[in-house]
Motif scaffolding. Sequence first.
Motif, PDB file in Angstrom:
ATOM      1  N   GLN A   1      -0.320   8.972  -8.786  1.00  0.00           N
ATOM      2  CA  GLN A   1       0.078   8.873  -7.128  1.00  0.00           C
ATOM      3  C   GLN A   1       0.160   7.792  -6.366  1.00  0.00           C
ATOM      4  OE1 GLN A   1       1.343  12.094  -7.476  1.00  0.00           O
ATOM      5  NE2 GLN A   1       1.603  12.566  -5.151  1.00  0.00           N
ATOM      6  N   ILE A   2      -0.647   6.963  -6.565  1.00  0.00           N
ATOM      7  CA  ILE A   2      -0.641   5.218  -6.293  1.00  0.00           C
ATOM      8  C   ILE A   2       0.402   4.759  -6.482  1.00  0.00           C
ATOM      9  CG2 ILE A   2      -1.914   3.489  -5.431  1.00  0.00           C
ATOM     10  CD1 ILE A   2      -4.964   5.516  -4.659  1.00  0.00           C
ATOM     11  N   CYS A   3      -0.363   4.872  -7.904  1.00  0.00           N
ATOM     12  CA  CYS A   3       0.989   4.087  -8.918  1.00  0.00           C
ATOM     13  C   CYS A   3       2.316   4.176  -8.615  1.00  0.00           C
ATOM     14  CB  CYS A   3       0.600   4.146 -10.538  1.00  0.00           C
ATOM     15  SG  CYS A   3      -0.858   3.152 -10.248  1.00  0.00           S
ATOM     16  N   GLU A   4       2.465   5.556  -8.497  1.00  0.00           N
ATOM     17  CA  GLU A   4       4.219   5.763  -8.497  1.00  0.00           C
ATOM     18  C   GLU A   4       4.536   6.029  -6.944  1.00  0.00           C
ATOM     19  OE1 GLU A   4       4.177   9.295  -9.938  1.00  0.00           O
ATOM     20  OE2 GLU A   4       2.987   9.147 -12.054  1.00  0.00           O
ATOM     21  N   ASN A   5       3.898   4.995  -6.163  1.00  0.00           N
ATOM     22  CA  ASN A   5       3.825   4.949  -5.075  1.00  0.00           C
ATOM     23  C   ASN A   5       4.304   5.810  -3.437  1.00  0.00           C
ATOM     24  OD1 ASN A   5       4.333   3.375  -3.375  1.00  0.00           O
ATOM     25  ND2 ASN A   5       6.516   2.593  -3.415  1.00  0.00           N
ATOM     26  N   ALA A   6       3.225   6.594  -4.645  1.00  0.00           N
ATOM     27  CA  ALA A   6       4.168   8.384  -4.049  1.00  0.00           C
ATOM     28  C   ALA A   6       2.262   8.952  -2.437  1.00  0.00           C
ATOM     29  CB  ALA A   6       3.711   9.783  -4.834  1.00  0.00           C
ATOM     30  N   PRO A   7       3.054   9.066  -1.342  1.00  0.00           N
ATOM     31  CA  PRO A   7       1.691   9.276  -0.424  1.00  0.00           C
ATOM     32  C   PRO A   7       0.418  10.100  -0.849  1.00  0.00           C
ATOM     33  CG  PRO A   7       3.482  10.617  -0.147  1.00  0.00           C
ATOM     34  CD  PRO A   7       4.120  10.284  -1.235  1.00  0.00           C
TER      35      PRO A   7
ATOM     36  N   ILE B   1      -8.613  -2.070   3.551  1.00  0.00           N
ATOM     37  CA  ILE B   1      -9.321  -3.245   2.475  1.00  0.00           C
ATOM     38  C   ILE B   1      -7.520  -3.102   1.493  1.00  0.00           C
ATOM     39  CG2 ILE B   1     -11.317  -2.763   2.172  1.00  0.00           C
ATOM     40  CD1 ILE B   1     -11.649  -0.460  -0.183  1.00  0.00           C
ATOM     41  N   ASP B   2      -6.827  -2.837   1.855  1.00  0.00           N
ATOM     42  CA  ASP B   2      -5.912  -3.090   1.494  1.00  0.00           C
ATOM     43  C   ASP B   2      -5.510  -2.347  -0.302  1.00  0.00           C
ATOM     44  OD1 ASP B   2      -3.396  -4.218   0.961  1.00  0.00           O
ATOM     45  OD2 ASP B   2      -3.764  -6.503   0.555  1.00  0.00           O
ATOM     46  N   GLY B   3      -6.600  -1.209  -0.374  1.00  0.00           N
ATOM     47  CA  GLY B   3      -6.755  -0.643  -1.781  1.00  0.00           C
ATOM     48  C   GLY B   3      -5.407   0.094  -2.513  1.00  0.00           C
ATOM     49  N   ILE B   4      -4.890   0.453  -1.981  1.00  0.00           N
ATOM     50  CA  ILE B   4      -3.818   1.066  -2.467  1.00  0.00           C
ATOM     51  C   ILE B   4      -3.001  -0.631  -3.246  1.00  0.00           C
ATOM     52  CG2 ILE B   4      -1.764   2.194  -2.121  1.00  0.00           C
ATOM     53  CD1 ILE B   4      -2.963   3.932  -0.578  1.00  0.00           C
ATOM     54  N   LYS B   5      -2.562  -1.721  -2.544  1.00  0.00           N
ATOM     55  CA  LYS B   5      -2.293  -2.645  -3.526  1.00  0.00           C
ATOM     56  C   LYS B   5      -3.034  -3.232  -4.165  1.00  0.00           C
ATOM     57  CE  LYS B   5       0.568  -5.251  -0.566  1.00  0.00           C
ATOM     58  NZ  LYS B   5       0.497  -6.641   0.896  1.00  0.00           N
ATOM     59  N   ARG B   6      -4.734  -2.439  -4.332  1.00  0.00           N
ATOM     60  CA  ARG B   6      -5.003  -2.984  -5.439  1.00  0.00           C
ATOM     61  C   ARG B   6      -4.573  -2.098  -6.926  1.00  0.00           C
ATOM     62  NH1 ARG B   6     -11.621  -3.020  -4.646  1.00  0.00           N
ATOM     63  NH2 ARG B   6     -11.158  -3.528  -2.562  1.00  0.00           N
ATOM     64  N   VAL B   7      -5.396  -1.164  -6.696  1.00  0.00           N
ATOM     65  CA  VAL B   7      -4.694   0.066  -7.498  1.00  0.00           C
ATOM     66  C   VAL B   7      -3.295  -0.376  -8.427  1.00  0.00           C
ATOM     67  CG1 VAL B   7      -4.605   2.316  -7.996  1.00  0.00           C
ATOM     68  CG2 VAL B   7      -6.391   2.645  -6.630  1.00  0.00           C
ATOM     69  N   MET B   8      -2.644  -0.236  -7.547  1.00  0.00           N
ATOM     70  CA  MET B   8      -1.084  -0.504  -8.082  1.00  0.00           C
ATOM     71  C   MET B   8      -1.242  -1.810  -8.585  1.00  0.00           C
ATOM     72  SD  MET B   8       1.523  -0.111  -5.615  1.00  0.00           S
ATOM     73  CE  MET B   8       2.932   1.602  -5.438  1.00  0.00           C
ATOM     74  N   LYS B   9      -1.349  -3.253  -8.683  1.00  0.00           N
ATOM     75  CA  LYS B   9      -2.077  -4.306  -9.068  1.00  0.00           C
ATOM     76  C   LYS B   9      -2.470  -3.915 -10.629  1.00  0.00           C
ATOM     77  CE  LYS B   9      -2.432  -9.094  -7.617  1.00  0.00           C
ATOM     78  NZ  LYS B   9      -3.108 -10.374  -6.677  1.00  0.00           N
ATOM     79  N   LEU B  10      -4.007  -2.781 -10.838  1.00  0.00           N
ATOM     80  CA  LEU B  10      -4.235  -2.902 -11.208  1.00  0.00           C
ATOM     81  C   LEU B  10      -3.910  -2.175 -12.803  1.00  0.00           C
ATOM     82  CD1 LEU B  10      -8.029  -2.158  -9.691  1.00  0.00           C
ATOM     83  CD2 LEU B  10      -7.368  -4.019 -10.700  1.00  0.00           C
ATOM     84  N   PHE B  11      -2.919  -1.328 -12.377  1.00  0.00           N
ATOM     85  CA  PHE B  11      -1.642  -0.674 -13.258  1.00  0.00           C
ATOM     86  C   PHE B  11      -0.966  -1.776 -13.032  1.00  0.00           C
ATOM     87  CE2 PHE B  11      -3.330   3.924 -14.299  1.00  0.00           C
ATOM     88  CZ  PHE B  11      -4.491   3.792 -13.381  1.00  0.00           C
ATOM     89  N   GLN B  12      -0.250  -3.292 -12.795  1.00  0.00           N
ATOM     90  CA  GLN B  12       0.404  -3.985 -12.827  1.00  0.00           C
ATOM     91  C   GLN B  12       1.888  -3.274 -12.824  1.00  0.00           C
ATOM     92  OE1 GLN B  12      -0.331  -4.985 -17.084  1.00  0.00           O
ATOM     93  NE2 GLN B  12      -1.961  -6.493 -16.698  1.00  0.00           N
ATOM     94  N   ILE B  13       1.941  -2.765 -11.727  1.00  0.00           N
ATOM     95  CA  ILE B  13       2.900  -2.674 -10.919  1.00  0.00           C
ATOM     96  C   ILE B  13       4.174  -3.180 -10.317  1.00  0.00           C
ATOM     97  CG2 ILE B  13       4.043  -0.608  -9.958  1.00  0.00           C
ATOM     98  CD1 ILE B  13       3.217   1.468 -11.710  1.00  0.00           C
ATOM     99  N   THR B  14       3.367  -4.332  -9.531  1.00  0.00           N
ATOM    100  CA  THR B  14       3.648  -4.668  -8.483  1.00  0.00           C
ATOM    101  C   THR B  14       3.345  -6.046  -9.163  1.00  0.00           C
ATOM    102  OG1 THR B  14       1.370  -4.869  -7.046  1.00  0.00           O
ATOM    103  CG2 THR B  14       2.574  -3.462  -6.352  1.00  0.00           C
TER     104      THR B  14
END
Length: 339
Positions: free
Chosen positions: A304-310, A326-339
């Motif tokens: 969900q985080i990767c798809e930018n869903a709430p 802790i900026d955790g949402i961005k971290r997960v997205m980054k790890l999935f190389q989405i941002t």
Amino acid sequence: MLEKDVLKKSYSRIRFNLFVFTEENQLVLLKKMRDNDDKESIQTNIMSLTGYIHYISPFSYSSIVHEIKKKFKEKFGEDLVQFRLIEFIYDENPKEGSFLTYYYLALILDQNTTKNWIKVDENELKNVFAEAACDKNCKKIWKKVIDNNLSRNFITNSLQNQNQNKKLRIGAIIGRFQPFHNGHLQLILAILSEVDFLKIGIGSSQYSYTMNNPFSYDERKEFVVRSLKSEKINSDRYEIYPLPDLHNMKKWVTQVLDIFGNFNIFYSNNDWISQIIQKSGKNVGNKRHIFDFKRFNGTFIRQQICENAPIEDLVPASVFIYLTKIDGIKRVMKLFQIT
Ligand SMILES: Nc1ncnc2c1ncn2[C@@H]1O[C@H](COP(=O)(O)OP(=O)(O)OP(=O)(O)O)[C@@H](O)[C@H]1O
Ligand SMILES: NC(=O)c1ccc[n+]([C@@H]2O[C@H](COP(=O)(O)O)[C@@H](O)[C@H]2O)c1
């Protein structure tokens, strides 16, 4: 929403000591028993009961626990010895103030009961239930109870509790909590209503900043501590332990037992983990209710985080606040190389 037939005043007497009730009738029937039956027959009662509370966001399991205990005391004038939550019925998107229905098994023990314990025979129970004139929700619950052997374990645990004369009952559970979500919270709260102290192991503790394990041990510990604090669970009720993966089953189990030290019962909704802990000679509790696994599971939430869903509705409010910090949402997205 509240299902209409949950409130239907129906009941059925299926054994002299075993009743199925819905809503209002339990008090009346219990009184009747006390008036008409001999003392022995009222010594033990297992009941499946229904209740409902208003949904107030953020939803808190402890408010249900509180409600159950309060209502029980009001109706029976006795403290509830033990109860187990069996089922919730609720709207997928409950609105503020809407009803949330819960079913639970309640156990009342009169004092000095244990020697006159009446065993419930499974086949007999099944037969009685095939004929019982109770509503379909009651039937569903009791089928669950019979199939899972819930009632007997429930009784055994309660008796052990009594016999141990208030000896400390220690539970243990393992999870990765990547991130800690509402399913984990409900599971832990349900277990905490049965044990005095819970040892919470955080698995794969050495990993962080990977797709499957984005959060560190310290951060996951923080998720748990903050969530339990919001639920008003005192920190003296639990302890959190890091459990690193060893990639060798035998060594891992030995390590888990070593790190946890003494405990009476291990809980997991993961059959595989339960089995390997049971094989090591430990007592394993029944599988618990799975809370909306479609939404409340770590893999889904990370997606969900990767798809930018709430994800606000999927994790406890305190976890969401900490994730933001802790900026955790961005971290997960980054790890999935989405941002
Ligand atoms: N929705 C849920 N309801 C009840 N128990 C759950 C739920 N989700 C997970 N659990 C249980 O919580 C324990 C810890 O699980 P874990 O941290 O591995 O969670 P998960 O959400 O299944 O994670 P992932 O999808 O990341 O593997 C396990 O026993 C698991 O079965
Ligand atoms: N050999 C091992 O290192 C080993 C074996 C079984 C479980 N575990 C860990 O136990 C934790 C809980 O497992 P589940 O998330 O599957 O319930 C996880 O962190 C998992 O990696 C590790």
